[in-house]
Structure formats: structure tokens, C-alpha cells
Motif scaffolding. Structure first.
Motif, short mmCIF file in Angstrom:
data_model
loop_
_atom_site.label_atom_id
_atom_site.label_comp_id
_atom_site.label_asym_id
_atom_site.label_seq_id
_atom_site.Cartn_x
_atom_site.Cartn_y
_atom_site.Cartn_z
N GLN A 49 50.85 62.72 50.21
CA GLN A 49 51.08 61.52 51.00
C GLN A 49 51.07 60.25 50.17
O GLN A 49 51.58 59.22 50.61
CB GLN A 49 50.03 61.43 52.12
CG GLN A 49 50.26 62.43 53.24
CD GLN A 49 49.09 62.58 54.16
OE1 GLN A 49 48.02 61.97 53.95
NE2 GLN A 49 49.23 63.38 55.21
N PRO A 74 55.63 65.04 53.02
CA PRO A 74 54.42 65.67 52.47
C PRO A 74 54.17 67.06 53.02
O PRO A 74 53.83 67.98 52.26
CB PRO A 74 53.31 64.69 52.88
CG PRO A 74 53.99 63.38 53.04
CD PRO A 74 55.35 63.71 53.60
N ASP A 101 56.83 60.08 52.17
CA ASP A 101 56.69 59.49 53.50
C ASP A 101 57.12 60.48 54.58
O ASP A 101 57.75 61.51 54.31
CB ASP A 101 57.56 58.23 53.61
CG ASP A 101 57.07 57.11 52.70
OD1 ASP A 101 55.85 56.90 52.63
OD2 ASP A 101 57.92 56.45 52.06
N ALA A 138 54.14 54.28 49.95
CA ALA A 138 53.06 55.13 50.42
C ALA A 138 51.73 54.73 49.79
O ALA A 138 50.67 54.85 50.42
CB ALA A 138 53.36 56.60 50.10
#
Length: 299
Positions: free
Chosen positions: A148, A156, A152, A208
Motif C-alpha cells: 500500500q 495492493p 493505490d 500513497a
């Protein structure tokens, strides 16, 4: 003088025939995820291309192309036959093959046509080995936190799922490696970073990373804008770290793991983790403390 009753054991002989060439450079990450374990299993089997070609009734030249990732993306029927001959589990292989087919711009209709003759066997959701399932239960949440940082939305989850499918295909190698945790971590890392945008050959921690502990700890919204340039510099500096130091900094400072948790996750000693963090911290501080004229000049 006595004569031995048993003849001496001859030394291992090289595999007859032309050596299998390397995987083509343009092979995508998901295609490579199933192709590498298939190549490794083939090379460990002792079979020659001639023998494998005879067994599955597929031209040797085409078989060589398939195992090198050369030419058109292979049809599932052929991949399935090779896997069956080599004793590879077809369920994780099929999932990776299917995803890679779409990444190779194959249509859904093409994918379905490829599986018509093997529908029943392909659709059988077989269970991975028990120790593989136990390993997944222990590590999946931590793997997701790492993914993560870089990816995005649903990426993941997809990257972590592909990691466990790849591990399933090469689980014997993982179990017999020096450290299963380290073997698995390298698979996860390669899977995640293959999908991560890169700049000048370095992974971008990107948007992220702004959802990490560092940014969430800010309480005054007006401070956010002031902190963003510093965070960008911090993430850029981290991206220039060597492989092990990079992972330690991401896990420690972007995922919030303790040194002990990092050690257990990546299969490195606690002393190694602390040493990597110490060296990485010195490097990052040197970069952040550099005068403006040297910004962006990293070793």
C-alpha cells in the motif's frame, strides 16, 4: 591388486542439446511471475526440450520460444500441458496466466477460447500446501501494508495475491532455501516494485506515501502544505537507498513496524536490520541537510 566390483560413478553430464536461452527483456511482470517458476521446474526436471516436446506433442522450437517468453503470448492449453508434465499446480498458474494475458492485450474471448478444452481441470480451486496456507495467514496483513505504500486502489491486493500464487508455484524452492521468509519477501518485493511507477530507475513512493504515519500525524491542515516539500525530499532520498536499507526504512518509518517485526518479516537478523536502518538514516539526513545547490544529486 583388487578390482572394484562396482564401476565408478560418472560425473554429472551437461544436459544434451542447445541451452535454453534467457527470458526476453520485454516480458511483463505477471508473465514473468509464472514463467520463471516454470523454467526453473523444467531445468530441475532433467528433461530436454526434445523429450518434453515428444511428451506434449508440441514443436521444440515453439516450446523454446514459450519458455523464453518470445513471440505471441502462449495459449493456455499448451501451458497447461507443460505444467501437467512437470507436476506444477494448475490453479495458481492459471490465475497468473490469465492476468498476464490481459496485460498482453489479449481479449476475454481469446482467454475463454484457450480454456475450453481444460475448463473442468482449470476451474478446480485446489488448496495450496498446508504450510503455504499457514505462512500466508502469518504474513498477508504485513505484505499488504508494504504494498500500500507504493500502489493505490485494488493494486495492493492484486500484487499480494500474485505473490502467494508465485510462491505456490515455487514453494519447494522456498521451503528448501536458506530462509523461507527471505525467499518470500524477495518475491513480494519484486512483484510490488514491478508495478510501481519509476523515475530515473528509482521507485516512486508517490501519493500513497502521503497517507503514511508522517502525514497523518499532522493536526493543523495549514501545516500539510508546508510539510509536503520536505516529505517529497524524504521519499526521494529513501528511494535512492540500497535494496535492504530501502526496505527497512519503508517498513520502519512508512509502515510503522518495530525492528523486531521487520527482522521476522524479511528474514534478516535484528542486528542487520538495526545496522541497515542506522546507515540509511545517516544517508537520508545527509541528503536533507545538503544545501539547495546539491539537491537532487544522489550517489
Amino acid at each position: 591388486m583388487t578390482t572394484p566390483t562396482d564401476p565408478p560413478v560418472p560425473p554429472d553430464r551437461p544436459r544434451p542439446g542447445r541451452k535454453l536461452g534467457p527470458i526476453a527483456g520485454n516480458v511483463g511482470s505477471t508473465h514473468r511471475a509464472w514463467l520463471v517458476p516454470m523454467r526453473d521446474t523444467y531445468l530441475a526436471s532433467g528433461l530436454t526440450l526434445n523429450a518434453l516436446s515428444d511428451r506434449i506433442r508440441f514443436a521444440k522450437s515453439k516450446l523454446s520460444e514459450l519458455l523464453r517468453g518470445v513471440g505471441l503470448y502462449p495459449r493456455w492449453e499448451v501451458v497447461f500441458l507443460i505444467a501437467a508434465e512437470l507436476g506444477m499446480p494448475n490453479w495458481p498458474l492459471y490465475r497468473l496466466w490469465r492476468q498476464a494475458a490481459f496485460e498482453a492485450h489479449r481479449s476475454g474471448e481469446w482467454v475463454e477460447r484457450c480454456t475450453q478444452r481444460t475448463t473442468i481441470l482449470t476451474a478446480t480451486d485446489t488448496a495450496p500446501p498446508m504450510d503455504h496456507r499457514a505462512f500466508r495467514e502469518l504474513t498477508e496483513g504485513h505484505y499488504l501494508l508494504y504494498a500500500q505504500v507504493f500502489l493505490d486502489d485494488e493494486e495492493p491486493d492484486a500484487a499480494v495475491s500474485d505473490t502467494y500464487d508465485t510462491l505456490w508455484l515455487s514453494w519447494n524452492d522456498a521451503r528448501t532455501s536458506t530462509d523461507t521468509r527471505r525467499y518470500a519477501w524477495n518475491v513480494l518485493r519484486d512483484t510490488v516494485l514491478a508495478r510501481t511507477p519509476h523515475h530515473d530507475g528509482r521507485p516512486e513512493l508517490g501519493t500513497a506515501a502521503f497517507d503514511t504515519l508522517a502525514l497523518r500525524s499532522l493536526t493543523d491542515p495549514t501545516d500539510d502544505m508546508d510539510q509536503i516539500p520536505e516529505l517529497v525530499m524524504l521519499f526521494t532520498a529513501i528511494s535512492h537507498l540500497p535494496r535492504r536499507q530501502f526496505d527497512v526504512m519503508v517498513l520502519r518509518h512508512l509502515c510503522g513496524f518495530t525492528p523486531e517485526a521487520v527482522s521476522a518479516l524479511v528474514g534478516a537478523s535484528l542486528a542487520t536490520v538495526r545496522s541497515d536502518e542506522r546507515h540509511a538514516t545517516h544517508f537520508v539526513r545527509d541528503v536533507l541537510d545538503s544545501p539547495p545547490s546539491t539537491e537532487g544529486t544522489f550517489p
